[in-house]
Design a protein around this motif. Structure first.
Motif, PDB file in Angstrom:
ATOM      1  N   LEU A   1       0.832  -1.201   0.000  1.00 36.80           N
ATOM      2  CA  LEU A   1       0.000   0.000   0.000  1.00 36.80           C
ATOM      3  C   LEU A   1       0.870   1.255   0.000  1.00 36.80           C
ATOM      4  N   VAL A   2       1.924   1.255   0.848  1.00 37.71           N
ATOM      5  CA  VAL A   2       2.765   2.447   0.976  1.00 37.71           C
ATOM      6  C   VAL A   2       4.242   2.076   0.955  1.00 37.71           C
TER       7      VAL A   2
ATOM      8  N   LEU B   1       2.494   1.482  12.616  1.00 38.65           N
ATOM      9  CA  LEU B   1       1.248   1.790  11.919  1.00 38.65           C
ATOM     10  C   LEU B   1       0.451   0.521  11.635  1.00 38.65           C
ATOM     11  N   SER B   2      -0.847   0.699  11.391  1.00 38.92           N
ATOM     12  CA  SER B   2      -1.736  -0.450  11.167  1.00 38.92           C
ATOM     13  C   SER B   2      -1.575  -0.978   9.742  1.00 38.92           C
ATOM     14  N   LEU B   3      -0.384  -1.491   9.464  1.00 33.58           N
ATOM     15  CA  LEU B   3      -0.060  -2.061   8.157  1.00 33.58           C
ATOM     16  C   LEU B   3       0.557  -3.441   8.362  1.00 33.58           C
TER      17      LEU B   3
ATOM     18  N   TYR C   1       1.264   4.079  -2.870  1.00 32.20           N
ATOM     19  CA  TYR C   1       1.538   5.431  -2.384  1.00 32.20           C
ATOM     20  C   TYR C   1       3.003   5.525  -1.951  1.00 32.20           C
ATOM     21  N   VAL C   2       3.531   6.751  -1.985  1.00 34.16           N
ATOM     22  CA  VAL C   2       4.885   7.038  -1.512  1.00 34.16           C
ATOM     23  C   VAL C   2       4.788   8.062  -0.392  1.00 34.16           C
TER      24      VAL C   2
ATOM     25  N   THR D   1       8.727  11.871  12.687  1.00 29.88           N
ATOM     26  CA  THR D   1       8.022  10.668  13.136  1.00 29.88           C
ATOM     27  C   THR D   1       6.571  10.771  12.668  1.00 29.88           C
ATOM     28  N   LEU D   2       5.976   9.614  12.387  1.00 27.65           N
ATOM     29  CA  LEU D   2       4.569   9.575  12.016  1.00 27.65           C
ATOM     30  C   LEU D   2       3.733   9.318  13.266  1.00 27.65           C
ATOM     31  N   LEU D   3       2.614  10.005  13.379  1.00 25.83           N
ATOM     32  CA  LEU D   3       1.755   9.891  14.550  1.00 25.83           C
ATOM     33  C   LEU D   3       0.683   8.839  14.293  1.00 25.83           C
ATOM     34  N   LEU D   4       0.526   7.959  15.238  1.00 24.66           N
ATOM     35  CA  LEU D   4      -0.264   6.737  15.048  1.00 24.66           C
ATOM     36  C   LEU D   4      -1.708   7.020  14.624  1.00 24.66           C
ATOM     37  N   ASP D   5      -2.394   7.877  15.340  1.00 28.80           N
ATOM     38  CA  ASP D   5      -3.802   8.134  15.027  1.00 28.80           C
ATOM     39  C   ASP D   5      -3.945   8.924  13.732  1.00 28.80           C
ATOM     40  N   GLY D   6      -3.171   9.994  13.611  1.00 27.38           N
ATOM     41  CA  GLY D   6      -3.294  10.857  12.440  1.00 27.38           C
ATOM     42  C   GLY D   6      -2.934  10.150  11.146  1.00 27.38           C
ATOM     43  N   TYR D   7      -1.806   9.439  11.137  1.00 28.86           N
ATOM     44  CA  TYR D   7      -1.426   8.762   9.904  1.00 28.86           C
ATOM     45  C   TYR D   7      -2.301   7.524   9.689  1.00 28.86           C
ATOM     46  N   GLY D   8      -2.785   6.943  10.777  1.00 30.37           N
ATOM     47  CA  GLY D   8      -3.728   5.840  10.635  1.00 30.37           C
ATOM     48  C   GLY D   8      -4.981   6.273   9.879  1.00 30.37           C
ATOM     49  N   HIS D   9      -5.423   7.501  10.133  1.00 30.47           N
ATOM     50  CA  HIS D   9      -6.560   8.037   9.389  1.00 30.47           C
ATOM     51  C   HIS D   9      -6.219   8.186   7.909  1.00 30.47           C
ATOM     52  N   CYS D  10      -5.003   8.607   7.618  1.00 30.72           N
ATOM     53  CA  CYS D  10      -4.563   8.720   6.225  1.00 30.72           C
ATOM     54  C   CYS D  10      -4.556   7.346   5.543  1.00 30.72           C
ATOM     55  N   LEU D  11      -4.156   6.314   6.265  1.00 24.04           N
ATOM     56  CA  LEU D  11      -4.180   4.959   5.701  1.00 24.04           C
ATOM     57  C   LEU D  11      -5.609   4.527   5.360  1.00 24.04           C
TER      58      LEU D  11
END
Length: 321
Positions: A14-15, A39-41, A95-96, A104-114
């Protein structure tokens, strides 16, 4: 992890995460990688590339237990643009996501992007970046629109790290390794190609240090960076004339805001009345100054009015000196 650029994967990730690393970020690399791995991947949904630029020590020594989860590549000291080109060539994900090792990526915020990638399938996701790692618990998504329309009405983040974007958008695109400001040009061209841009107020990235002029840079290095910035602005300005009306208006807004940033950098980094006069004259000859009288945002509106006055420009230099 061993990596073969010619090896075909069983399924498309996916990414693809491309992390740029220099020795001065050694203490932050593990935190950056961990934020991606949390992340949830599933493992097959992600690929992580760490590209060391001119690094002196083996990067695997800095990855405590996560070296099997990432592809580590070292290149001679060639700069971030060369590293991002390499990362795009290796990436196979839909995606790239570019990152600095200081991010750093934030768990909730980037999880929403996923979730947006999985269900909405935009070509570009515009998320918020912050210098505060505090998570935002509520956020809103905007409407899906073209990149041209989005740029006409919004101030975009100049860094491609501020977005997750479809790999297929980058076909035929590379970063100019001779121009340090080409990442801003890349971002503009990316938006012009996109037909589906989806913004969210979710804070997805904790932003590390800006790769701007460092205090230790000598005058020659500072001038080279400013010259690169000016050349990039001129290229986009010239390009706008051959564009359809909507694209031209989108580029004109971005060029005006880049010109504002350029003038501020000249004042701050050179602190020279002679340099400021010379570079203002160059902008005038190119039709880039005075800045357009537009209300792009509050900062631009105020600055565009003040910078027209020579007295204000001279006072700013005196204060800095």
């Amino acid at each position: 992890m061993d990596y073969d650029i010619n090896k075909k994967k069983a399924g498309q990730p996916l990414v693809s995460f491309v992390i740029f690393f220099e020795d001065d970020d050694a203490g932050k690399l593990q935190k950056c990688v961990d934020s991606v791995l949390r992340l949830s991947l599933r493992q097959e949904e992600r690929e992580v590339f760490v590209i060391g630029d001119g690094t002196r020590e083996p990067l695997v020594l800095l990855l405590n237990g996560s070296e099997d989860e990432v592809v580590v590549v070292r290149q001679p000291s060639s700069g971030i643009n060369s590293a991002m080109n390499l990362g795009m060539r290796m990436a196979t994900g839909r995606y790239v996501q570019f990152l600095s090792a200081a991010d750093t990526l934030l768990l909730d915020g980037y999880g929403h992007c996923l979730d947006m990638m999985r269900y909405e399938k935009p070509e570009i996701i515009v998320f918020d970046s912050s210098r505060d790692e505090k998570q935002r618990t509520s956020y809103e998504d905007g409407k899906m629109e073209s990149g041209t329309e989005f740029m006409r009405h919004n101030t975009i983040n100049p860094s491609p790290a501020g977005y997750a974007f479809r790999k297929n958008l980058t076909e035929g695109m590379t970063f100019d390794t001779a121009n340090e400001s080409s990442d801003e040009e890349f971002t503009v061209l990316l938006f012009l190609k996109a037909e589906k841009v989806l913004p969210t107020t979710a804070v997805a990235r904790f932003k590390g240090k800006d790769r701007q002029t460092a205090d230790g840079d000598d005058k020659k290095t500072v001038i080279k960076k400013l010259d690169d910035q000016y050349a990039m602005i001129c290229r986009l300005h010239d390009m706008a004339y051959a564009m359809p009306v909507d694209d031209r208006l989108a580029i004109e807004r971005r060029v005006a805001q880049m010109t504002m940033s350029y003038i501020l950098a000249v004042v701050k980094d050179l602190r020279s009345a002679k340099q400021l006069r010379t570079r203002i004259e160059q902008l005038e000859e190119k039709g880039l100054f005075p800045l357009p009288d537009k209300r792009y945002n509050k900062k631009y509106t105020i600055f565009s009015k003040l910078v027209k006055r020579k007295l204000v420009r001279d006072l700013a230099l005196k204060l800095l000196e």
